[in-house]
Write an enzyme that holds these catalytic residues in place. Sequence first.
Site, PDB file in Angstrom:
ATOM      1  N   ASN A 159       0.205   0.918   5.831  1.00 26.36           N
ATOM      2  CA  ASN A 159       0.975   0.097   4.902  1.00 26.36           C
ATOM      3  C   ASN A 159       1.699  -0.970   5.719  1.00 26.36           C
ATOM      4  O   ASN A 159       2.455  -0.631   6.622  1.00 26.36           O
ATOM      5  CB  ASN A 159       1.973   0.982   4.144  1.00 26.36           C
ATOM      6  CG  ASN A 159       2.921   0.184   3.255  1.00 26.36           C
ATOM      7  OD1 ASN A 159       3.994   0.670   2.918  1.00 26.36           O
ATOM      8  ND2 ASN A 159       2.556  -0.996   2.851  1.00 26.36           N
ATOM      9  N   GLY A 160       1.476  -2.232   5.363  1.00 22.63           N
ATOM     10  CA  GLY A 160       2.129  -3.326   6.094  1.00 22.63           C
ATOM     11  C   GLY A 160       1.088  -4.323   6.578  1.00 22.63           C
ATOM     12  O   GLY A 160      -0.103  -4.156   6.320  1.00 22.63           O
ATOM     13  N   CYS A 216      11.876 -13.834   2.880  1.00 23.84           N
ATOM     14  CA  CYS A 216      11.358 -14.543   1.701  1.00 23.84           C
ATOM     15  C   CYS A 216      12.471 -15.295   0.973  1.00 23.84           C
ATOM     16  O   CYS A 216      12.204 -16.138   0.127  1.00 23.84           O
ATOM     17  CB  CYS A 216      10.617 -13.597   0.766  1.00 23.84           C
ATOM     18  SG  CYS A 216      11.495 -12.095   0.376  1.00 23.84           S
ATOM     19  N   CYS A 258      12.686  -3.996   4.575  1.00 29.09           N
ATOM     20  CA  CYS A 258      12.334  -4.958   3.516  1.00 29.09           C
ATOM     21  C   CYS A 258      13.268  -4.743   2.329  1.00 29.09           C
ATOM     22  O   CYS A 258      13.186  -3.729   1.633  1.00 29.09           O
ATOM     23  CB  CYS A 258      10.886  -4.753   3.080  1.00 29.09           C
ATOM     24  SG  CYS A 258      10.479  -5.699   1.602  1.00 29.09           S
ATOM     25  N   CYS A 274      15.319  -7.413   6.452  1.00 28.98           N
ATOM     26  CA  CYS A 274      14.536  -8.638   6.470  1.00 28.98           C
ATOM     27  C   CYS A 274      14.879  -9.382   5.189  1.00 28.98           C
ATOM     28  O   CYS A 274      14.876  -8.794   4.098  1.00 28.98           O
ATOM     29  CB  CYS A 274      13.039  -8.309   6.484  1.00 28.98           C
ATOM     30  SG  CYS A 274      12.007  -9.774   6.213  1.00 28.98           S
ATOM     31  N   CYS A 307       5.796 -13.929   2.386  1.00 31.54           N
ATOM     32  CA  CYS A 307       6.022 -12.718   3.182  1.00 31.54           C
ATOM     33  C   CYS A 307       4.814 -12.483   4.074  1.00 31.54           C
ATOM     34  O   CYS A 307       3.680 -12.533   3.608  1.00 31.54           O
ATOM     35  CB  CYS A 307       6.206 -11.513   2.261  1.00 31.54           C
ATOM     36  SG  CYS A 307       6.265  -9.957   3.162  1.00 31.54           S
ATOM     37  N   TYR A 355      12.422  -4.285  -6.038  1.00 31.46           N
ATOM     38  CA  TYR A 355      11.229  -4.325  -6.884  1.00 31.46           C
ATOM     39  C   TYR A 355      10.179  -3.255  -6.582  1.00 31.46           C
ATOM     40  O   TYR A 355       9.660  -2.625  -7.487  1.00 31.46           O
ATOM     41  CB  TYR A 355      10.609  -5.720  -6.726  1.00 31.46           C
ATOM     42  CG  TYR A 355       9.322  -5.964  -7.478  1.00 31.46           C
ATOM     43  CD1 TYR A 355       9.314  -6.568  -8.724  1.00 31.46           C
ATOM     44  CD2 TYR A 355       8.095  -5.607  -6.921  1.00 31.46           C
ATOM     45  CE1 TYR A 355       8.125  -6.806  -9.412  1.00 31.46           C
ATOM     46  CE2 TYR A 355       6.903  -5.841  -7.605  1.00 31.46           C
ATOM     47  CZ  TYR A 355       6.921  -6.443  -8.836  1.00 31.46           C
ATOM     48  OH  TYR A 355       5.753  -6.680  -9.498  1.00 31.46           O
ATOM     49  N   GLY A 377      -0.151   0.377  -4.975  1.00 33.78           N
ATOM     50  CA  GLY A 377      -1.475  -0.227  -4.816  1.00 33.78           C
ATOM     51  C   GLY A 377      -2.430   0.310  -5.857  1.00 33.78           C
ATOM     52  O   GLY A 377      -2.543   1.529  -6.013  1.00 33.78           O
ATOM     53  N   CYS A 427       0.850  -1.181   0.000  1.00 28.86           N
ATOM     54  CA  CYS A 427       0.000   0.000   0.000  1.00 28.86           C
ATOM     55  C   CYS A 427       0.882   1.225   0.000  1.00 28.86           C
ATOM     56  O   CYS A 427       2.068   1.156   0.311  1.00 28.86           O
ATOM     57  CB  CYS A 427      -0.846   0.061   1.267  1.00 28.86           C
ATOM     58  SG  CYS A 427      -2.065  -1.248   1.370  1.00 28.86           S
TER      59      CYS A 427
HETATM   60  S1  SF4 Z   1       9.737 -11.352   3.611  1.00 29.50           S
HETATM   61 FE1  SF4 Z   1      10.710 -10.472   1.747  1.00 29.50          FE
HETATM   62  S2  SF4 Z   1       9.124  -9.117   0.878  1.00 29.50           S
HETATM   63 FE2  SF4 Z   1       8.516  -9.569   2.998  1.00 29.50          FE
HETATM   64  S3  SF4 Z   1       9.361  -7.903   4.249  1.00 29.50           S
HETATM   65 FE3  SF4 Z   1      10.862  -9.556   4.267  1.00 29.50          FE
HETATM   66  S4  SF4 Z   1      12.237  -9.057   2.521  1.00 29.50           S
HETATM   67 FE4  SF4 Z   1      10.366  -7.892   2.244  1.00 29.50          FE
END
Ligand code: SF4
Length: 485
Positions: free
Chosen positions: A119-120, A453, A253, A450, A399, A259, A45, A19
């Site tokens: 957002n999140g 994924c 993230c 993070c 994710c 992307y 979004g 978002c």
């Molecule tokens: S899991 Fe991947 S897409 Fe989700 S917050 Fe972590 S790095 Fe980003």
Amino acid sequence: MGGRDYKMFSRCGGPKEACGVFGVLGQEDAAKLTYFGLYALQHRGQESAGIVTSTGKSIHEHKGMGLVPEVFNEPILNGLLGDMAVGHVRYSTTGSSVAKNAQPFVVSHGGMTLAIAHNGNLTNARKVRDDLERKGSIFQTTMDSEIIVHLLARNLRHGLEEALVKAVSQIEGAYSCVLMTENKLIAFRDPNGFRPLCLGKLNGGYIAASETCALDLIDARYLRDVEPGEILIMDERGVKSIKPFPPRRHTFCIFEFIYFARPDSNIFGHNVYAVRKSLGRELAHEYPIEADFAMPFPDSGNYASIGFCQGLGMPLEMGVIRNHYVGRTFIEPAQSMRDFGVKVKLNPVRELLKDKRVVIVEDSIIRGTTSKMRIKTLREAGAREIHMVVSCPPHRYPCYYGIDFSTKGELIACQHGLEEVKNFIGLDSLCYLSLPGMLKATGLEENSFCLACFDGKYPVQPEKNISKLCLECREAQGRCQHPYP
Ligand code: SF4
């Protein structure tokens, strides 16, 4: 970039955005500024859009399904009175894509009206919502964002500041939010800082936005990022910062860099365009393949291809041409025309591709089905060899922090090894960027991200069986039927 063509078509089959949020304080044309801000954030979004404004005495709102220019027009914006506003563009990551789930979400409680844009994804949404319902809260939507407002409302008797601190202390996961009362704009971000959120200044007033590209469009000056775990309360007296959490490791993230975010934005202190180019350079370092030229499928991979070609001294070509004017839907030909859906969006340049060895630079492979179709059209256009390099490691885990990465079952790299993915897509070779290469390209500390994924290590443990529709399933059946596997 941005807008529906970019996401709906050139990147169809890829992950969906979460978002975009935008907030304005102290501006005559708050609704129009928010409209432009949301326009700049449209890439985050495309399902619904909404703006809520305040005159200090009255609240005005308009929300609807569709893109920003489809939801708003001049008369609607003229009716959104006030010098404060919050706005939202949504791709649903918790709750269905229906009008009642469009944000900002507005609620009145104890003489105070609150409007929130989030957002999140909250990772403990089910538990907190169960608790709230047991205590008598009645929910209007199936969005996790509504939980934040209920938590606030329950604690407003202690004053707004304390209510905010109590609310954020009970939620977990990813949240970059803008919240408006009749006379205050509040921006707050989860202590991990999963999603970006920045603060800007315009004509003595303040702007909060998911990305800096939204500040640029309205000529606002970037002041700084809202820090992870920080609550900013803004009114005519200025900005007050509250930091209720003890320091903890930030886990931005990394996929925002690869992307999601716009390349003209700066997020987490770095320019997205520059990072994407560095990702391409790292790929060139890790996979110095010989070929006649490299190319992206526009627009995914555009900036990584520049870095890749610079790294190898290889020519960069645009081997497929994108039709910028394809809308969200189009009339299918009556007779079956082979690969019409692919070709109407991206058409190969035959003269360029014939008998050539080509490297496709991609930003990600999620299901692999779109890549497969596109590679087939390149083969038909006469390409002799087709190699693919991807500017991140394989996606193997879902994710839980606001990106709709399908389920594990839909992630091709979760189900299949490199060789199988290569064969499925129809490539001569396939190379993913390594995890260390990806981290190096960001220029940030390695442990600032993070990476769940890619490596399955979740910085905030989600509760069991959460999914996009889990709050709805829970309502309907008492138990989620759409868990992530
Ligand atoms: S899991 Fe991947 S897409 Fe989700 S917050 Fe972590 S790095 Fe980003």
